[in-house]
Design a protein around this motif. Structure first.
Motif, PDB file in Angstrom:
ATOM      1  N   GLU A  79      34.079   6.825   4.855  1.00  0.00           N
ATOM      2  CA  GLU A  79      32.841   6.217   4.354  1.00  0.00           C
ATOM      3  C   GLU A  79      31.699   6.326   5.361  1.00  0.00           C
ATOM      4  O   GLU A  79      30.540   6.363   4.967  1.00  0.00           O
ATOM      5  CB  GLU A  79      32.977   4.798   3.913  1.00  0.00           C
ATOM      6  N   ILE A  80      31.994   6.409   6.635  1.00  0.00           N
ATOM      7  CA  ILE A  80      30.937   6.584   7.638  1.00  0.00           C
ATOM      8  C   ILE A  80      30.315   7.973   7.495  1.00  0.00           C
ATOM      9  O   ILE A  80      29.095   8.117   7.557  1.00  0.00           O
ATOM     10  CB  ILE A  80      31.480   6.365   9.068  1.00  0.00           C
ATOM     11  N   TYR A  81      31.144   8.987   7.278  1.00  0.00           N
ATOM     12  CA  TYR A  81      30.600  10.331   7.055  1.00  0.00           C
ATOM     13  C   TYR A  81      29.756  10.358   5.784  1.00  0.00           C
ATOM     14  O   TYR A  81      28.698  10.990   5.747  1.00  0.00           O
ATOM     15  CB  TYR A  81      31.725  11.364   6.980  1.00  0.00           C
ATOM     16  N   ASP A  82      30.187   9.639   4.742  1.00  0.00           N
ATOM     17  CA  ASP A  82      29.393   9.550   3.511  1.00  0.00           C
ATOM     18  C   ASP A  82      28.041   8.894   3.779  1.00  0.00           C
ATOM     19  O   ASP A  82      27.007   9.347   3.294  1.00  0.00           O
ATOM     20  CB  ASP A  82      30.151   8.765   2.438  1.00  0.00           C
ATOM     21  N   LYS A  83      28.044   7.816   4.581  1.00  0.00           N
ATOM     22  CA  LYS A  83      26.800   7.114   4.904  1.00  0.00           C
ATOM     23  C   LYS A  83      25.873   7.996   5.735  1.00  0.00           C
ATOM     24  O   LYS A  83      24.646   7.935   5.575  1.00  0.00           O
ATOM     25  CB  LYS A  83      27.098   5.814   5.642  1.00  0.00           C
ATOM     26  N   ILE A  84      26.434   8.813   6.606  1.00  0.00           N
ATOM     27  CA  ILE A  84      25.617   9.742   7.395  1.00  0.00           C
ATOM     28  C   ILE A  84      24.906  10.728   6.467  1.00  0.00           C
ATOM     29  O   ILE A  84      23.713  10.957   6.584  1.00  0.00           O
ATOM     30  CB  ILE A  84      26.470  10.495   8.437  1.00  0.00           C
ATOM     31  N   PHE A  85      25.647  11.301   5.502  1.00  0.00           N
ATOM     32  CA  PHE A  85      25.045  12.253   4.574  1.00  0.00           C
ATOM     33  C   PHE A  85      23.986  11.580   3.701  1.00  0.00           C
ATOM     34  O   PHE A  85      22.963  12.169   3.394  1.00  0.00           O
ATOM     35  CB  PHE A  85      26.115  12.928   3.714  1.00  0.00           C
ATOM     36  N   GLU A  86      24.225  10.317   3.289  1.00  0.00           N
ATOM     37  CA  GLU A  86      23.238   9.581   2.503  1.00  0.00           C
ATOM     38  C   GLU A  86      21.961   9.347   3.319  1.00  0.00           C
ATOM     39  O   GLU A  86      20.855   9.526   2.818  1.00  0.00           O
ATOM     40  CB  GLU A  86      23.793   8.224   2.057  1.00  0.00           C
ATOM     41  N   ALA A  87      22.110   8.944   4.581  1.00  0.00           N
ATOM     42  CA  ALA A  87      20.953   8.689   5.441  1.00  0.00           C
ATOM     43  C   ALA A  87      20.174   9.968   5.708  1.00  0.00           C
ATOM     44  O   ALA A  87      18.944   9.962   5.740  1.00  0.00           O
ATOM     45  CB  ALA A  87      21.409   8.066   6.756  1.00  0.00           C
ATOM     46  N   VAL A  88      20.878  11.084   5.851  1.00  0.00           N
ATOM     47  CA  VAL A  88      20.208  12.372   6.083  1.00  0.00           C
ATOM     48  C   VAL A  88      19.461  12.796   4.833  1.00  0.00           C
ATOM     49  O   VAL A  88      18.338  13.308   4.910  1.00  0.00           O
ATOM     50  CB  VAL A  88      21.248  13.445   6.501  1.00  0.00           C
ATOM     51  N   ALA A  89      20.038  12.555   3.658  1.00  0.00           N
ATOM     52  CA  ALA A  89      19.404  12.933   2.398  1.00  0.00           C
ATOM     53  C   ALA A  89      18.146  12.100   2.147  1.00  0.00           C
ATOM     54  O   ALA A  89      17.178  12.597   1.570  1.00  0.00           O
ATOM     55  CB  ALA A  89      20.383  12.774   1.253  1.00  0.00           C
TER      56      ALA A  89
END
Length: 91
Positions: A79-89
């Motif tokens: 979920e941390i990797y998912d949150k990183i991709f969301e923040a980058v998007a």
């Protein structure tokens, strides 16, 4: 020992591309004292931190090579990797 003045820029290094950038240009992931991982948007949370650029290339390279896992010496939750991709998007 020299004191850092408030006028100096705070530079940090991306764990993925290894480029030094201003702290505000990077995302900070923190392992708290309890062992939980969070994205720190303030840059002031307590705990061990690692920085990554706010672009898709660095986020993808980080996921592929697990560079943050190496930085923290433990596996980050998915979920941390998912949150990183969301923040980058959102950038």
């Amino acid at each position: 020992m020299k004191k850092q003045s408030s006028k100096q820029t705070q530079m940090r290094r991306c764990v993925s591309c290894r480029e030094s950038k201003h702290k505000s240009e990077l995302l900070r992931v923190v392992r708290t004292l309890e062992g939980n991982f969070i994205l720190d948007f303030t840059g002031k949370a307590n705990g061990r931190g690692a920085y990554i650029c706010k672009n898709e290339n660095c986020a993808a390279e980080n996921l592929k090579r697990r560079k943050m896992d190496k930085s923290f010496k433990t596996a980050l939750p998915a979920e941390i990797y998912d949150k990183i991709f969301e923040a980058v998007a959102e950038k």
